[in-house]
Design a protein around this motif. Structure first.
Motif, short mmCIF file in Angstrom:
data_model
loop_
_atom_site.label_atom_id
_atom_site.label_comp_id
_atom_site.label_asym_id
_atom_site.label_seq_id
_atom_site.Cartn_x
_atom_site.Cartn_y
_atom_site.Cartn_z
N ASN A 80 -7.86 5.21 2.35
CA ASN A 80 -8.83 5.46 3.40
C ASN A 80 -8.75 4.51 4.60
O ASN A 80 -9.77 4.09 5.14
N PHE A 81 -7.55 4.09 4.95
CA PHE A 81 -7.35 3.41 6.24
C PHE A 81 -6.02 3.84 6.84
O PHE A 81 -5.14 4.32 6.12
N GLU A 82 -5.93 3.65 8.16
CA GLU A 82 -4.75 4.16 8.86
C GLU A 82 -3.79 3.02 9.22
O GLU A 82 -4.22 2.04 9.85
N LEU A 83 -2.54 3.16 8.82
CA LEU A 83 -1.54 2.15 9.20
C LEU A 83 -1.19 2.30 10.68
O LEU A 83 -1.15 3.42 11.20
N ILE A 84 -0.92 1.16 11.32
CA ILE A 84 -0.58 1.19 12.76
C ILE A 84 0.90 0.82 12.91
O ILE A 84 1.34 -0.20 12.38
N PRO A 85 1.67 1.66 13.65
CA PRO A 85 3.09 1.34 13.79
C PRO A 85 3.33 0.00 14.51
O PRO A 85 2.61 -0.35 15.44
N PHE A 109 0.85 -1.21 0.00
CA PHE A 109 0.00 0.00 0.00
C PHE A 109 0.87 1.25 0.00
O PHE A 109 0.58 2.23 -0.68
N LEU A 110 1.95 1.19 0.79
CA LEU A 110 2.86 2.35 0.86
C LEU A 110 3.49 2.62 -0.51
O LEU A 110 3.59 3.76 -0.95
N GLU A 111 3.87 1.54 -1.17
CA GLU A 111 4.50 1.71 -2.49
C GLU A 111 3.49 2.32 -3.47
O GLU A 111 3.80 3.27 -4.19
N ARG A 138 1.96 7.46 6.60
CA ARG A 138 0.61 7.09 7.03
C ARG A 138 -0.44 7.95 6.32
O ARG A 138 -1.47 7.46 5.87
N ASP A 139 -0.15 9.27 6.20
CA ASP A 139 -1.10 10.17 5.55
C ASP A 139 -1.31 9.82 4.08
O ASP A 139 -2.44 9.88 3.57
N LEU A 140 -0.23 9.44 3.39
CA LEU A 140 -0.36 9.06 1.98
C LEU A 140 -1.31 7.87 1.82
O LEU A 140 -2.17 7.86 0.93
N VAL A 141 -1.13 6.87 2.69
CA VAL A 141 -1.98 5.68 2.60
C VAL A 141 -3.43 6.03 2.99
O VAL A 141 -4.38 5.57 2.35
#
Ligand SMILES: Cc1cc2nc3c(=O)[nH]c(=O)nc-3n(C[C@H](O)[C@H](O)[C@H](O)COP(=O)(O)OP(=O)(O)OC[C@H]3O[C@@H](n4cnc5c(N)ncnc54)[C@H](O)[C@@H]3O)c2cc1C
Length: 318
Positions: free
Chosen positions: A297-302, A246-248, A289-292
């Motif tokens: 439309n979901f938030e990545l969790i560290p 997703f990040l890519e 996180r903001d890009l994803v």
């Protein structure tokens, strides 16, 4: 008692153990972090208890760390005592279980298992960190995790007493365990193993480590492994969805803040390409996180744990 008096008193009790102003960047795989006011390395659980009791009585906040391979430490260091649990004691075999100190490096347990022809731990090959850190994080790879092989553990519980607990105690889930919510420490852990062949075990270690080398940064680019957790599977029974994918797709690969950069071969890894600060890493992680969030439309969790100078590790009282 004010903190400098309390520090003085703790050093008076443990003059050969506790040092002042230790740079924590020397104890993390990220090579980032300011100084801890007080620092010690401890290899026996009885001494761990004794030091923790003294720190508690003197109202000195303390945090236990292992190899620091999943930690981002505040640029301000830590106002209190960092206890590094490190052991080189040989694991004990009581077939079909092998028991190791929480301070032993995973790679040492794997080396022992290979020597003794014990199979079942191979999926952990190449994962840095201590046994305690691996239980805390429910570390794993390739669809397997510590939760599948852990039999029981001896904890130092909230009352600073040894307590043997079965696997169910841990409520394991993906990269999490109950240890992240309670002020308890893994003194030792027992894993279930099966008889194997030492050559075959070594071959499997080598195979896995070669794959990891091709994907992960080398020692010249310090990092803390995957920064964000992978996502739950789309349908039950399927694999987790890689946060890196997703990040890519969201275009995170070219991002950097100061010397904190997204690793060119793996968009879910942040590397310290020089003199990165924790604040750079945190800013970069926010942008990723903001890009994803914007695109999917979901938030990545560290997955990486942040050690704050005052409040310690999120979810645990220092
Ligand atoms: C290059 C690289 C690759 C990685 N690959 C993987 C991977 O494939 N899979 C994976 O799961 N992880 C991976 N990681 C992350 C890391 O290796 C694991 O999370 C590891 O289990 C952390 O162990 P540690 O001893 O370094 O813990 P630390 O980073 O020292 O601490 C992490 C947390 O564990 C707690 N802790 C440590 N020891 C104990 C203890 N004895 N009792 C209670 N709490 C304790 C600390 O308080 C802290 O909150 C990777 C990291 C790096 C740098």
């Amino acid at each position: 008692m004010n903190s400098s008096k309390a520090y003085f008193e703790l050093i008076r009790i443990y003059p050969y153990l506790i040092i002042r102003d230790e740079p924590l960047k020397n104890h993390t795989w990220f090579r980032i972090g300011g100084n801890a006011d007080l620092f010690c390395t401890i290899d026996t659980p009885e001494i761990l208890i004794s030091v923790m009791k003294s720190a508690r009585e003197l109202e000195i906040p303390y945090v236990l760390i292992g190899e620091g391979s999943n930690l981002l430490v505040d640029d301000r260091g830590f106002r209190g005592l960092i206890i590094k649990y490190y052991s080189d004691s040989e694991p004990e075999l009581d077939f079909p279980n092998v028991t190791a100190s929480g301070g032993l490096a995973l790679r040492e347990l794997l080396r022992y298992a290979q020597r003794k022809s014990l199979s079942g731990l191979e999926f952990l090959a190449g994962i840095p960190g201590s046994i305690g850190g691996a239980v805390y994080m429910n570390a794993g790879a390739y669809g397997s995790s510590v939760s599948e092989i852990l039999k029981s553990a001896v904890l130092i519980n909230e009352d600073l007493i040894f307590e043997k607990v079965p696997k169910d105690y841990f409520h394991f889930d993906y990269r999490t365990s109950v240890v992240q919510l309670r002020k308890v420490y893994v003194a030792s852990a027992s894993f279930r193993i099966v008889p194997g062949n030492s050559n075959a075990i070594q071959k499997e270690y080598d195979r896995i480590i070669a794959i990891r080398h091709s994907k992960h940064p080398d020692e010249t680019l310090p990092c803390a492994g995957s920064y964000f957790k992978n996502l739950p599977p789309e349908k039950p029974g399927e694999n987790r969805r890689a946060a890196g994918m997703f990040l890519e797709q969201a275009g995170a690969k070219d991002l950097h803040v100061g010397d904190a950069r997204v690793f060119e071969n793996h968009a879910n890894m942040i590397v310290n390409a020089g003199e990165a600060k924790a604040s750079d890493v945190l800013k970069l992680a926010d942008r990723m996180r903001d890009l994803v969030l914007e695109k999917f439309n979901f938030e990545l969790i560290p997955e990486v744990k942040f050690l704050d100078a005052e409040s310690g590790i999120e979810g645990m009282q220092p």
